[in-house]
Enzyme design. Sequence first.
Site, mmCIF file in Angstrom:
data_model
loop_
_atom_site.group_PDB
_atom_site.id
_atom_site.type_symbol
_atom_site.label_atom_id
_atom_site.label_comp_id
_atom_site.label_asym_id
_atom_site.label_seq_id
_atom_site.Cartn_x
_atom_site.Cartn_y
_atom_site.Cartn_z
ATOM 1 N N SER A 8 0.809 -1.211 0.000
ATOM 2 C CA SER A 8 0.000 0.000 0.000
ATOM 3 C C SER A 8 0.846 1.266 0.000
ATOM 4 C CB SER A 8 -0.922 0.020 1.229
ATOM 5 O OG SER A 8 -0.138 0.038 2.420
ATOM 6 N N ASP A 12 -0.482 8.987 6.391
ATOM 7 C CA ASP A 12 -0.809 8.840 7.807
ATOM 8 C C ASP A 12 -1.047 10.238 8.367
ATOM 9 O OD1 ASP A 12 -0.432 6.089 7.711
ATOM 10 O OD2 ASP A 12 1.689 6.246 8.209
ATOM 11 N N GLY A 48 2.254 3.606 4.386
ATOM 12 C CA GLY A 48 1.837 2.470 3.573
ATOM 13 C C GLY A 48 2.959 1.447 3.508
ATOM 14 N N ASN A 52 6.869 2.296 2.755
ATOM 15 C CA ASN A 52 7.829 2.166 3.856
ATOM 16 C C ASN A 52 8.959 1.201 3.526
ATOM 17 O OD1 ASN A 52 6.119 3.842 5.311
ATOM 18 N ND2 ASN A 52 5.166 2.180 6.442
ATOM 19 N N ASN A 192 4.426 -10.806 12.747
ATOM 20 C CA ASN A 192 4.819 -10.743 14.143
ATOM 21 C C ASN A 192 4.145 -11.892 14.882
ATOM 22 O OD1 ASN A 192 2.164 -9.908 14.900
ATOM 23 N ND2 ASN A 192 2.703 -7.756 14.593
ATOM 24 N N THR A 220 8.639 -11.819 13.857
ATOM 25 C CA THR A 220 9.253 -10.709 14.580
ATOM 26 C C THR A 220 8.633 -10.615 15.975
ATOM 27 O OG1 THR A 220 7.680 -9.109 13.649
ATOM 28 C CG2 THR A 220 9.747 -9.446 12.464
ATOM 29 N N LEU A 221 9.481 -10.242 16.953
ATOM 30 C CA LEU A 221 9.078 -10.257 18.359
ATOM 31 C C LEU A 221 9.321 -8.913 19.035
ATOM 32 C CD1 LEU A 221 10.743 -13.707 19.163
ATOM 33 C CD2 LEU A 221 8.324 -13.315 18.670
ATOM 34 N N GLY A 252 8.314 -2.949 11.637
ATOM 35 C CA GLY A 252 8.133 -4.193 10.896
ATOM 36 C C GLY A 252 8.480 -4.047 9.432
ATOM 37 N N ASP A 253 8.076 -2.936 8.831
ATOM 38 C CA ASP A 253 8.404 -2.701 7.420
ATOM 39 C C ASP A 253 9.909 -2.521 7.239
ATOM 40 O OD1 ASP A 253 5.733 -2.852 6.638
ATOM 41 O OD2 ASP A 253 5.399 -0.707 6.900
#
Length: 311
Positions: A8, A12, A48, A52, A192, A220-221, A252-253
């Site tokens: 996407s 924001d 998006g 990102n 995650n 991911t943590l 995350g991105d």
Amino acid sequence: MRILVSGSLAYDRIMSFPGSFAEHILPDKIHILNVCFLVDGLEEKFGGTAGNIAYCLKLLGEEPTIVAAAGKDFAAYEAWLRHCGLSLQGIRRIGSEFTAGAYITTDRSDNQITGFNPGAMKYGAQYPVADCDPADTIAIAAPGNLDDMQEYPRICKAKGIPVIVDPGQNITALSGEQLTEMLTGADYLVSNDYELQLIENTTKLTLAEIVGRAKTVITTLGENGSTIRQGAREDNIAPCPVADVQDPTGAGDAFRAGFIKGLCLGKSPVDAAKIGSVSAAYAVEKHGTQEHHFTWDAFRARYAATFGELA
């Protein structure tokens, strides 16, 4: 290597409410809720998943292709992407819609109320992959248009193009059958730990069954790093130390961008995840998902301080 980043593009729009939502919501009147929050102002950030990930890949020295749809208000975002030196060739323009937008109001306790308008994201990007060389291409299908999220992994798997399946926040919009098809035969499934549980619940597959269907499962943590599962093997990757956490949004991105960079360098998934950890650390130290900066030399030095020299 050619990197296709399907996902996407979004604005924001972040508003800060100086009070507490709880003070203005009457529990016994929740069934007829009608509230107005006077905010201090509004910040507009470029975001998006595709934007990102591509932004961070560019910092890492790659030339990704953003595969997404944008709307009639895309001019400012387009100027930013051009400024960053990112290609626009994979972006479809939808003149009748606005670019996807998240409207986020945060109170003083960091509670959030968000409205999301998918806008142009309702349309597939229609980017052709017929001319892509499987030996020199990698793709990621990140959260975005639901048809693209299913179609691009299907095409990539058929053509032998390595593909990263990343259903993320769209897990709840997909059926168990759709998710099962997406992850089955995928080279990589990334999520995650909370999203992984949602995938298990939605597909009715056990973790072992998911690992058996996707070649590599990356989880991911957050501040605890990440876990890489391949068959019976499980590797835990330490997080990169962060000087000052400002905003975890976009971490995350950034991790995904670093992971892809590692694959482009010929690294194993375990070593690629270490690059992802360093990339994510830069993201959380800034507000916004495309606000952090670094040079490749600075990145390598930070990597070395955590994991040893990056060959």
